[in-house]
Design an enzyme around this catalytic site. Structure first.
Site, PDB file in Angstrom:
ATOM      1  N   SER A 192     -18.967  93.490 131.734  1.00  0.00           N
ATOM      2  CA  SER A 192     -19.720  92.984 130.729  1.00  0.00           C
ATOM      3  C   SER A 192     -21.468  92.749 131.087  1.00  0.00           C
ATOM      4  O   SER A 192     -21.300  93.311 132.232  1.00  0.00           O
ATOM      5  CB  SER A 192     -19.221  91.689 130.391  1.00  0.00           C
TER       6      SER A 192
ATOM      7  N   TYR B  34     -15.479  84.328 134.487  1.00  0.00           N
ATOM      8  CA  TYR B  34     -15.509  85.255 133.588  1.00  0.00           C
ATOM      9  C   TYR B  34     -16.575  86.125 134.056  1.00  0.00           C
ATOM     10  O   TYR B  34     -16.131  87.783 134.708  1.00  0.00           O
ATOM     11  CB  TYR B  34     -16.066  85.013 132.444  1.00  0.00           C
TER      12      TYR B  34
END
Ligand SMILES: NC(=O)c1ccc[n+]([C@@H]2O[C@H](COP(=O)([O-])OP(=O)(O)OC[C@H]3O[C@@H](n4cnc5c(N)ncnc54)[C@H](OP(=O)(O)O)[C@@H]3O)[C@@H](O)[C@H]2O)c1
Length: 253
Positions: free
Chosen positions: A159, A172
């Protein structure tokens, strides 16, 4: 190997992945489902791994309806999976295929959007486990099958917040930094003794359930659909990327 291809520009030739056996996690929804469908369209046999059996069956039905090779179904909860379940998974793949030519990690969870000050500790542990530790354990379980292939590839999904930290992305973001580290360590370990390659992809913003969780107020119609980011996965999971390893790529410009 084709030199200097930007994975974003890749156009797969018809049948490019024929005969390949590729395990995809998160195959029941979002980008993992789209990658599974795209691989099958290119002729690959896809082993569909995910938490919810019903969603995996829907991906299975869509692949078969589109004329793709019959996939395998591997329901597994990566949050709770035991050593015995990973052993059984390995045994099932060994019996059915004898090898794996690709492993694509797409399963993931967002966890909380919260400052570190207040980040819930059990949520932190769950996100690190599903997004990072389970990817490590599954890769370890699959390595003997990947070694049995003449041309195997592992793709991790990262990401943008796994490459540059950003406030409130908590576990995350940290899990995705870990995924990048896992990819680099694995690629380095494998480079001199095997032909297995390992790379990471950042999908960018894509219209999925996870994106909706992260940005509930945005206009979803403006986001690319999962099908729009499959080409880099096809590139890294197919024969055209042979020899390319240890790199972090993007799916979007
Ligand atoms: N969408 C974006 O904008 C974006 C941006 C950057 C990175 N990513 C990354 O791209 C990957 C795919 O995300 P997505 O957007 O497609 O998300 P998604 O639509 O929410 O799909 C996530 C997938 O992971 C599976 N999964 C979650 N927990 C699991 C567990 N415990 N065991 C097994 N499978 C589990 C889900 O299965 P169930 O549905 O059965 O729970 C689902 O198939 C993720 O790694 C994500 O971090 C996405």
């Amino acid at each position: 190997m084709t030199d200097n291809i930007d994975p974003r520009d890749y156009v797969a030739a018809p049948g490019s992945h024929a005969g390949r056996v590729i395990l995809v996690t998160g195959a029941g929804a979002g980008i993992g489902r789209a990658v599974s469908m795209a691989l099958a369209r290119q002729g690959a046999t896809v082993a569909l791994l995910g938490k919810t059996q019903r969603k995996l069956e829907a991906t299975y039905d869509a692949i078969v309806a589109a004329g793709g090779p019959r996939p395998a179904l591997l329901p597994l909860n990566l949050e709770t999976a035991t050593a015995a379940e990973y052993d059984a998974l390995h045994a099932a793949l060994l019996k059915e295929f004898g090898r794996l030519d690709g492993l694509a990690h797409l399963a993931g969870i967002l966890g909380a959007r919260s400052p570190i000050d207040h980040y819930d500790v059990p949520t932190w542990c769950k996100v690190l486990h599903v997004n990072l530790t389970a990817a490590f354990v599954l890769t370890q379980a699959c390595l003997p099958l990947l070694r049995a292939s003449p041309d195997a590839s592992v793709v991790f999904t990262s990401s943008s917040v796994g490459r540059k930290g950003r406030a409130y992305w908590g576990a995350y973001a940290v899990s995705k930094f870990g995924v990048e580290g896992l990819m680099q360590v694995l690629a380095h370990e494998l480079q001199d003794t095997t032909s297995i390659r390992a790379n990471s992809l950042n999908p960018g913003a894509v219209n999925t359930y996870m994106r909706l969780q992260a940005y509930p107020a945005e206009d979803r119609k403006l986001l690319p659909e999962p099908e729009a980011v499959t080409a880099p996965y096809l590139y890294l999971l197919g024969p055209d990327s042979r020899g390319i390893s240890g790199n972090a790529f993007d799916c979007q410009r």
